[in-house]
Scaffold this active site. Structure first.
Site, PDB file in Angstrom:
ATOM      1  N   LYS A 163      11.192 -10.694   3.062  1.00 39.41           N
ATOM      2  CA  LYS A 163      11.044  -9.905   1.838  1.00 39.41           C
ATOM      3  C   LYS A 163      12.403  -9.506   1.286  1.00 39.41           C
ATOM      4  O   LYS A 163      12.606  -9.421   0.072  1.00 39.41           O
ATOM      5  CB  LYS A 163      10.181  -8.679   2.104  1.00 39.41           C
ATOM      6  CG  LYS A 163       8.705  -8.972   2.320  1.00 39.41           C
ATOM      7  CD  LYS A 163       7.914  -7.680   2.476  1.00 39.41           C
ATOM      8  CE  LYS A 163       6.413  -7.957   2.627  1.00 39.41           C
ATOM      9  NZ  LYS A 163       6.109  -8.624   3.886  1.00 39.41           N
ATOM     10  N   LYS A 199       8.606  -1.395   3.940  1.00 36.11           N
ATOM     11  CA  LYS A 199       7.953  -2.682   4.205  1.00 36.11           C
ATOM     12  C   LYS A 199       8.751  -3.474   5.229  1.00 36.11           C
ATOM     13  O   LYS A 199       9.988  -3.526   5.156  1.00 36.11           O
ATOM     14  CB  LYS A 199       7.830  -3.512   2.923  1.00 36.11           C
ATOM     15  CG  LYS A 199       6.933  -2.913   1.861  1.00 36.11           C
ATOM     16  CD  LYS A 199       6.852  -3.828   0.651  1.00 36.11           C
ATOM     17  CE  LYS A 199       5.955  -3.258  -0.426  1.00 36.11           C
ATOM     18  NZ  LYS A 199       5.880  -4.153  -1.611  1.00 36.11           N
ATOM     19  N   GLY A 215       0.110  -8.693   5.960  1.00 38.48           N
ATOM     20  CA  GLY A 215      -1.130  -8.140   6.489  1.00 38.48           C
ATOM     21  C   GLY A 215      -1.111  -6.633   6.647  1.00 38.48           C
ATOM     22  O   GLY A 215      -1.919  -6.072   7.385  1.00 38.48           O
ATOM     23  N   GLY A 216      -0.162  -5.943   5.979  1.00 44.35           N
ATOM     24  CA  GLY A 216      -0.100  -4.494   6.074  1.00 44.35           C
ATOM     25  C   GLY A 216       0.642  -3.976   7.282  1.00 44.35           C
ATOM     26  O   GLY A 216       0.844  -2.772   7.420  1.00 44.35           O
ATOM     27  N   HIS A 273      -3.130  -5.573  -7.771  1.00 43.38           N
ATOM     28  CA  HIS A 273      -2.422  -6.585  -6.988  1.00 43.38           C
ATOM     29  C   HIS A 273      -2.884  -7.939  -7.528  1.00 43.38           C
ATOM     30  O   HIS A 273      -4.025  -8.345  -7.315  1.00 43.38           O
ATOM     31  CB  HIS A 273      -2.769  -6.434  -5.512  1.00 43.38           C
ATOM     32  CG  HIS A 273      -2.002  -7.347  -4.617  1.00 43.38           C
ATOM     33  ND1 HIS A 273      -1.325  -6.900  -3.500  1.00 43.38           N
ATOM     34  CD2 HIS A 273      -1.787  -8.685  -4.649  1.00 43.38           C
ATOM     35  CE1 HIS A 273      -0.744  -7.927  -2.898  1.00 43.38           C
ATOM     36  NE2 HIS A 273      -1.031  -9.014  -3.578  1.00 43.38           N
ATOM     37  N   HIS A 300      -3.599  -1.730   3.031  1.00 42.83           N
ATOM     38  CA  HIS A 300      -2.756  -2.824   2.545  1.00 42.83           C
ATOM     39  C   HIS A 300      -3.289  -4.201   2.931  1.00 42.83           C
ATOM     40  O   HIS A 300      -2.575  -5.200   2.801  1.00 42.83           O
ATOM     41  CB  HIS A 300      -1.302  -2.673   3.021  1.00 42.83           C
ATOM     42  CG  HIS A 300      -0.716  -1.319   2.763  1.00 42.83           C
ATOM     43  ND1 HIS A 300      -0.523  -0.826   1.494  1.00 42.83           N
ATOM     44  CD2 HIS A 300      -0.320  -0.329   3.609  1.00 42.83           C
ATOM     45  CE1 HIS A 300      -0.013   0.395   1.567  1.00 42.83           C
ATOM     46  NE2 HIS A 300       0.112   0.720   2.833  1.00 42.83           N
ATOM     47  N   GLU A 346       3.125 -13.167  -5.398  1.00 44.11           N
ATOM     48  CA  GLU A 346       2.352 -11.943  -5.536  1.00 44.11           C
ATOM     49  C   GLU A 346       3.103 -10.926  -6.395  1.00 44.11           C
ATOM     50  O   GLU A 346       4.316 -10.745  -6.250  1.00 44.11           O
ATOM     51  CB  GLU A 346       2.043 -11.359  -4.160  1.00 44.11           C
ATOM     52  CG  GLU A 346       1.274 -12.329  -3.259  1.00 44.11           C
ATOM     53  CD  GLU A 346       0.654 -11.657  -2.056  1.00 44.11           C
ATOM     54  OE1 GLU A 346       0.885 -10.442  -1.861  1.00 44.11           O
ATOM     55  OE2 GLU A 346      -0.067 -12.352  -1.317  1.00 44.11           O
ATOM     56  N   ARG A 394       2.379 -20.784   1.982  1.00 44.28           N
ATOM     57  CA  ARG A 394       1.250 -21.400   2.678  1.00 44.28           C
ATOM     58  C   ARG A 394       0.027 -21.311   1.791  1.00 44.28           C
ATOM     59  O   ARG A 394       0.060 -20.722   0.713  1.00 44.28           O
ATOM     60  CB  ARG A 394       0.975 -20.657   3.989  1.00 44.28           C
ATOM     61  CG  ARG A 394       0.814 -19.154   3.775  1.00 44.28           C
ATOM     62  CD  ARG A 394       0.288 -18.422   4.978  1.00 44.28           C
ATOM     63  NE  ARG A 394       0.423 -16.977   4.847  1.00 44.28           N
ATOM     64  CZ  ARG A 394      -0.390 -16.184   4.166  1.00 44.28           C
ATOM     65  NH1 ARG A 394      -1.397 -16.711   3.501  1.00 44.28           N
ATOM     66  NH2 ARG A 394      -0.196 -14.880   4.129  1.00 44.28           N
TER      67      ARG A 394
END
Length: 668
Positions: A118, A160, A166-167, A210, A237, A277, A294
């Site tokens: 990220k 983050k 996956g949160g 989102h 999340h 996203e 992916r």
């Protein structure tokens, strides 16, 4: 142009089944891999060949690159599809495939490495001019630097994990005095889940949508986008509902977001399927979140509204072929909504569930697609993510799709394992969701009081159905043993059953009104009276008439345990009619038991340790999640029955606490 003829799917469950289906339709041979826990799984049965790659634990099987490459070499597989999760976004895996002359059906090593962080991906997107959320993505990671940057960004903010998703490793911080504790928790969780404790900070965007864009690139420099998916309905999340198109999307906004997504993909020379996203705020402004290199769990909704097979596109692109369509040829038609079917107890803090799939009969009607990896008799184990499959509905418009999906969830029979069907159906029926108004805050603001989120007692009707089934079994058995036909005659003393549900016994009486092949019975429970006629009972389905209304009910009867497919899903009842009477344990017995099968990752107390109510005692890991187990009362630890690293079974005693005796209790 790379040529391959046999594809190994380096995954399990529903995504492995999904990839196998398309690969075989395209004429490729397929190879499944499996752990010792998955030997009888559906994906193993569907593939042309299958190879065991190790024990149940993922770090000894599905995450071991050498084992996967050895399976490919043994079977002659010359391509590998990674699915999603596991090694799908692992640059080392893609690099190892290339070194072994195996085609990796995915993007380049460089793209996976860059977009898998990220922090690094956000830097790249800022350089490319893609809109990003203000924050901190620097390499300096000590707490003092992060605290200073948090003050610069302002609160509320998001912590983050730079790696993964996956949160996990994600925390919302409302004010400064929460920061340090949340940083440490997020870093620990990220390190355990992804092997990296690197974090980024971002300004929290409150109540956004989102929205993600599906992109695809080929080896000839072509990149397109295939519309968007709205994934706003989330819990902690993690996505719960995904749909396409986004309910508030306009043609202009779609073009702007699509162009930004293509720009992001072009920045890394992207090849294959990817998802960019974004967060979309109420004003129409959007911000880059991350790129997943992916196939996404929610790809079916895009397939349904575009009429394209994205796995087929992946295989074509990996073989060197150009993209099947140009941007102007991609059309969006209708609406699709997907939900994720999880083995979890939504009435008990969404606790993951294990068990055996006793019945699985999915609802397959026009407009309904179910991607799953289930078969009857299969064990749902604690070693993997609790997702069992996906239920997807397609309609001419959003309301058509929503209505079909609610019915499909209510009709898909799953017995033996608790799942989240009722939670999902109730969510889809909520007026705010039906109106298309759901944001990422939807569940917390509008759904936190839903009945599916708390334990619900069995209804008189459900208890009546259960008692009728037990009556049928008992009467049939006695008649057979006595070499008699038919049922106990009407007018006899009532049959009495004691059924236990949610640890509560229920005394139920069954009076036979009319005997014979299709008897009529009256079932009494407390103040309730239900009259029903037993029309047929074949071991899988009970057909009854209640108040003149005929209906079928799925069930599974095994010894003293009865599973009914009821309004809430899998209703488990225990027949304790003939069980010996035993004293009830005190509510505060101090016995801390495992809520499911799993592994002990931390034991925080020793025998003789004083503890207080709510104190953390043991941490259990199951289905890729950590579950803290806490003291239910003040007291002293009398016994510790486990050690770190132990594998434990559901309901196994872990810690026993001797409760403190208050002066008031002593005097009493």
């Amino acid at each position: 142009m790379p040529a391959f003829s046999k594809i190994l799917i380096a995954n399990r469950g529903e995504i492995a089944c999904r990839v196998i289906r398309t690969a075989q339709e395209l004429g490729y041979r397929t190879v499944a891999v499996y752990s010792s826990a998955d030997a009888e799984s559906r994906h193993v049965q569907l593939a042309d060949e299958a190879v065991c790659i190790g024990p149940a634990q993922v770090n000894q099987s599905y995450l071991v690159i050498d084992n996967l490459l050895a399976a490919a070499a043994k079977t002659g597989a010359d391509a590998i599809h990674p699915g999603y999760g596991f090694l799908s976004e692992n640059a080392d895996f893609a690099r190892a495939c290339a070194k072994a002359n195996i085609v990796f059906i995915g993007p380049s090593v460089e793209a996976i490495h860059l977009m898998g962080s990220k922090r690094l991906s956000k830097i790249a997107m800022l350089e490319a001019g893609v809109p990003c959320i203000p924050g901190y993505e620097g390499a300096e990671q000590d707490e003092d630097v992060l605290r200073q940057e948090a003050e610069r960004i302002g609160y509320p903010l998001m912590i983050k994990a730079s790696a993964g998703g996956g949160g996990r490793g994600m925390r919302l911080v409302q004010q400064a005095d929460e920061l340090v504790a949340q940083l440490r928790t997020a870093r620990s969780e990220a390190q355990n889940a992804f092997g990296s404790g690197e974090l980024i900070l971002e300004k929290a965007v409150i109540q956004p949508r989102h929205v993600e864009i599906q992109v695809f690139g080929d080896q000839h420099g072509n990149i397109v986008y295939l519309g968007e998916r709205d994934c706003s309905v989330q819990r902690r999340h993690q996505k719960v509902v995904e749909e396409a198109p986004c309910p508030v999307m306009t043609a202009e906004l779609r073009q702007a977001m699509g162009a930004a997504a293509v720009q992001a993909a072009a920045q890394v020379n992207y090849v294959g399927a990817g998802t960019v996203e974004f967060l979309l705020d109420a004003s129409g402004a959007f911000y880059f979140l991350e790129m997943n290199t992916r196939l996404q769990v929610e790809h079916p909704v895009t397939e349904l509204i575009t009429g394209q097979d994205l796995v087929a596109w992946q295989i074509l692109v990996a073989s060197g072929a150009p993209l099947p369509l140009r941007q102007e040829q991609i059309k969006l038609t209708g609406h699709a909504i997907e939900v994720r079917l999880y083995a979890e107890d939504t009435a008990n803090q969404f606790l993951p569930q294990t068990g055996t799939v006793l019945r699985w009969e999915p609802e397959l009607l026009p407009g309904i697609r179910i991607d799953h990896g289930l078969c009857e008799g299969q064990a749902v184990t604690p070693f993997y993510d609790p997702m069992l499959g996906k239920v997807i509905a397609y309609g001419a418009n959003r309301e058509d799709a929503r209505r079909k999906l609610v019915r499909a969830l209510e009709q898909c029979v799953l017995l033996g394992v608790n799942a989240n069907q009722r939670f999902l159906a109730n969510l889809l029926a909520h007026p705010e969701f039906a109106a298309g108004n759901a944001t990422t805050a939807f569940i917390g603001e509008h759904f936190h009081r839903d009945p599916s989120l708390s334990p619900q007692a069995a209804t008189p009707r459900e208890l009546a159905l259960a008692a009728a089934l037990l009556y049928h079994a008992s009467a049939s058995s006695r008649a057979h043993q006595a070499s008699m036909a038919g049922w106990r005659s009407a007018g006899s003393a009532p049959w009495v059953f004691i059924l236990k549900h949610l640890d509560q016994p229920h005394r139920i009486e069954v009076d036979v009104i009319h005997s014979g092949a299709q008897p009529t019975v009256q079932v009494r429970y407390a103040e309730s009276l239900v009259e029903l006629q037993l029309l047929a009972c074949d071991g899988r389905w009970l057909t009854v008439a209640i108040d003149g209304v005929r209906q079928r009910v799925a069930y599974h009867h095994d010894g003293d345990t009865l599973h009914l497919f009821a309004h809430g899903g899998n209703l488990k009842l225990e027949d304790i009619t003939h069980a010996p009477v035993s004293g009830q344990a005190a509510a505060n017995s101090g016995a801390i038991k495992a809520p499911m099968d799993g592994a002990i990752v931390e034991v925080l107390v020793e025998e003789g340790t004083p503890v207080s109510k709510g104190q953390l005692l043991v941490v259990l890991e199951a289905m890729k999640m950590e579950h803290p187990l806490k003291a239910g009362s003040d007291g002293v630890v009398r016994r510790v029955g486990v050690n770190k690293g132990d594998q434990v079974k559901n309901r196994q005693l872990l810690v026993e606490i001797e409760a403190s005796v208050t002066p008031e209790a002593a005097e009493a």
